[in-house]
Motif scaffolding. Structure first.
Motif, PDB file in Angstrom:
ATOM      1  N   ARG A 106      32.740  -0.331 -18.136  1.00 49.85           N
ATOM      2  CA  ARG A 106      32.628   0.289 -19.456  1.00 49.85           C
ATOM      3  C   ARG A 106      31.293   0.655 -20.036  1.00 49.85           C
ATOM      4  O   ARG A 106      31.185   1.735 -20.733  1.00 49.85           O
ATOM      5  CB  ARG A 106      33.048  -1.078 -20.403  1.00 49.85           C
TER       6      ARG A 106
ATOM      7  N   GLY B 156      35.810  -3.960 -28.714  1.00 47.53           N
ATOM      8  CA  GLY B 156      35.945  -2.398 -28.396  1.00 47.53           C
ATOM      9  C   GLY B 156      36.965  -1.803 -27.877  1.00 47.53           C
ATOM     10  O   GLY B 156      37.500  -0.802 -28.104  1.00 47.53           O
TER      11      GLY B 156
ATOM     12  N   VAL C 114      39.260  -0.794 -30.464  1.00 46.15           N
ATOM     13  CA  VAL C 114      39.035   0.467 -31.013  1.00 46.15           C
ATOM     14  C   VAL C 114      38.961   1.538 -29.867  1.00 46.15           C
ATOM     15  O   VAL C 114      39.488   2.858 -30.365  1.00 46.15           O
ATOM     16  CB  VAL C 114      37.452   0.493 -31.279  1.00 46.15           C
ATOM     17  N   ARG C 115      39.052   1.257 -28.801  1.00 48.88           N
ATOM     18  CA  ARG C 115      39.043   2.337 -27.571  1.00 48.88           C
ATOM     19  C   ARG C 115      40.555   2.806 -27.347  1.00 48.88           C
ATOM     20  O   ARG C 115      40.779   3.989 -27.611  1.00 48.88           O
ATOM     21  CB  ARG C 115      38.772   1.956 -26.315  1.00 48.88           C
TER      22      ARG C 115
ATOM     23  N   VAL D 182      31.770   3.428 -28.063  1.00 42.48           N
ATOM     24  CA  VAL D 182      31.985   1.904 -27.786  1.00 42.48           C
ATOM     25  C   VAL D 182      31.079   1.184 -27.174  1.00 42.48           C
ATOM     26  O   VAL D 182      30.497   0.268 -27.522  1.00 42.48           O
ATOM     27  CB  VAL D 182      33.399   1.638 -27.241  1.00 42.48           C
TER      28      VAL D 182
END
Length: 482
Positions: free
Chosen positions: A24, A91, A94-95, A219
């Motif tokens: 990530r 995140g 959100v991603r 993110v």
């Protein structure tokens, strides 16, 4: 065998989490072969190994300066791993939402433009070729009359047109297309996967990253900022030193003469490679400012040997109280040479209570060894500690771990003072500490016995306190006869 069953899954989880962080934070945000990718990949190997080295250096007997050099980066990285992982998991939501929005905005797949349809620059897709009936069929392509003349086959006039020459009888040299003066067109864009939307012609490198790459970087940056802020705040909380808490505990057997007796309770100072002499000085100054009648150090004073940490413990000699300072062992003393530390704290003017009791004005003060001492045949012995005392007198017991409260209740103790839990030290470990201890912090009653658990003044492992600030507690005893 049992060791392998525990260690292998733990190491698997440890390196699995680091693999996730690399994906990530590095793979999704950098280009292959670039300097950021190489640096991030190197850090993904070095940092977890440094953390493991910090955890094992003390037990392996590494020189103390090496332990100190490894401790700061190793333990702080462990704290960052925790909060980076939590932030990135948030995140992921959100991603997922962001990728869905991007997919909804991308145009659906459309068929390629028909032959002769002008492109975006206004030119025919086959610039430089004829259109309509003027286009020349390729070799072997049927002509207007349905025949397929091969290249070099004579035409009805007896001539052999070259491939690509018009075969229609109406064609004349005057109708032949003039050579195009346009410069050669660039080759068609590659069909290899790109970050561009479907059916978009190749573009020169953009100054702004594509939207998907921007989302991944946003993110990663947000998670890194949140984790760094959390660890920074928690570290500052630890290094500022403990705050003072005050609690009043009424005891039925306490005489009026002892009403208002104040005990400064401190635990889990954890002197070691990170927290040293300056930390001890802050704790001592905090205690002395409360002007206590007695100081109770309820275990986990150190994480290391007397040889390494004697200078760090030296400021304890400056503790001031009317009836002295007392000490009981915690589990970490048995990892660090308990007998040596008991002797050393005695040299510092502190009274160890090893399964022992002393009479003070108005009540008895007792102390038991930590349960970890059972591995050295020196565990808690309630019979030895409390037998033969006057049952009409109140008794306050120092015991490092709150899990001993049930034995304490059986022996009719009025108040137990404990530490060990750190209050969880770092959220969300606060929930784990609450699940594994009868009381994680504060005052609670168990039958006729009250238990007070302090959050401690130091930190174990990462010098980070988040959601559980360090404290020194002034316990004021109150007589119900007053």
């Amino acid at each position: 065998m049992i060791f392998a069953l525990i260690v292998v899954p733990v190491l698997g989880l440890f390196f699995g989490v680091h693999r996730y962080l690399w994906c990530r934070l590095v793979r999704d945000t950098t280009t292959p072969g670039g300097r950021p990718r190489r640096a991030g990949t190197a850090a993904a190997f070095v940092l977890p190994l440094t953390a493991l080295a910090a955890l094992l250096a003390g037990r392996a007997g590494a020189p103390f300066p090496l332990q100190q050099a490894l401790a700061w980066p190793g333990y702080l990285w462990l704290a960052l791993v925790l909060y980076l992982t939590l932030a990135l998991l948030v995140g992921e939501v959100v991603r997922a939402v962001g990728l869905r929005v991007l997919r909804d905005r991308e145009p659906d797949g459309a068929p390629p433009p028909a032959a002769g349809t002008p492109s975006r620059d206004g030119r025919s897709p086959d610039a430089g070729t004829t259109s309509g009936e003027e286009r020349s069929p390729a070799a072997g392509t049927p002509s207007g009359d349905g025949r397929s003349p091969a290249a070099g086959t004579p035409s009805p006039e007896g001539r052999s047109p070259a491939a690509g020459t018009p075969t229609s009888a109406s064609a004349s040299p005057a109708q032949a297309p003039a050579p195009s003066s346009d410069p050669p067109r660039p080759p068609a864009p590659s069909s290899a996967p790109t970050l561009l939307p479907p059916h978009t012609s190749a573009l020169p490198p953009l100054a702004v990253p594509p939207r998907r790459l921007f989302l991944a970087r946003a993110v990663a940056a947000g998670a890194s900022l949140a984790a760094t802020a959390a660890v920074g705040y928690g570290t500052a909380t630890t290094l500022r030193g403990p705050v003072v808490k005050r609690v009043t505990v009424p005891l039925a057997k306490l005489p009026r003469a002892a009403h208002g007796f104040r005990i400064a309770v401190v635990s889990d100072i954890h002197l070691g490679p990170i927290l040293g002499r300056a930390h001890t000085r802050r704790v001592v100054e905090t205690i002395n400012r409360t002007d206590p009648d007695l100081v109770a150090i309820v275990g986990d004073l150190v994480d290391g040997s007397v040889a390494d940490l004697a200078p760090a413990a030296e400021p304890l000699r400056g503790l001031r109280s009317r009836h002295g300072a007392y000490f009981v062992t915690g589990n970490h003393e048995y990892y660090s040479g308990a007998d040596s530390w008991v002797d050393h704290v005695r040299e510092l003017g502190i009274h160890p209570l090893e399964n022992a009791r002393t009479e003070l004005p108005g009540f008895d003060l007792a102390g038991v060894n930590d349960v970890t001492g059972q591995t050295e045949h020196a565990g808690p012995d309630y019979d030895l500690t409390l037998s033969g005392r006057d049952p009409s007198r109140a008794v306050v017991l120092m015991a490092h771990q709150p899990v001993t409260i049930h034995d304490t209740v059986r022996f009719g103790v009025d108040l137990q003072l404990s530490g060990h839990t750190h209050g969880g030290q770092m959220w969300p470990f606060t929930y784990i500490a609450a699940a594994t201890n009868p009381t994680v912090a504060g005052l609670e009653r168990y039958g006729d016995t009250q238990l007070y658990v302090t959050r401690g003044a130091g930190a174990w492992g990462p010098p980070v306190r988040l959601g559980a600030p360090p404290d020194v507690t002034v316990v004021e005893l109150a007589s119900k006869r007053a």
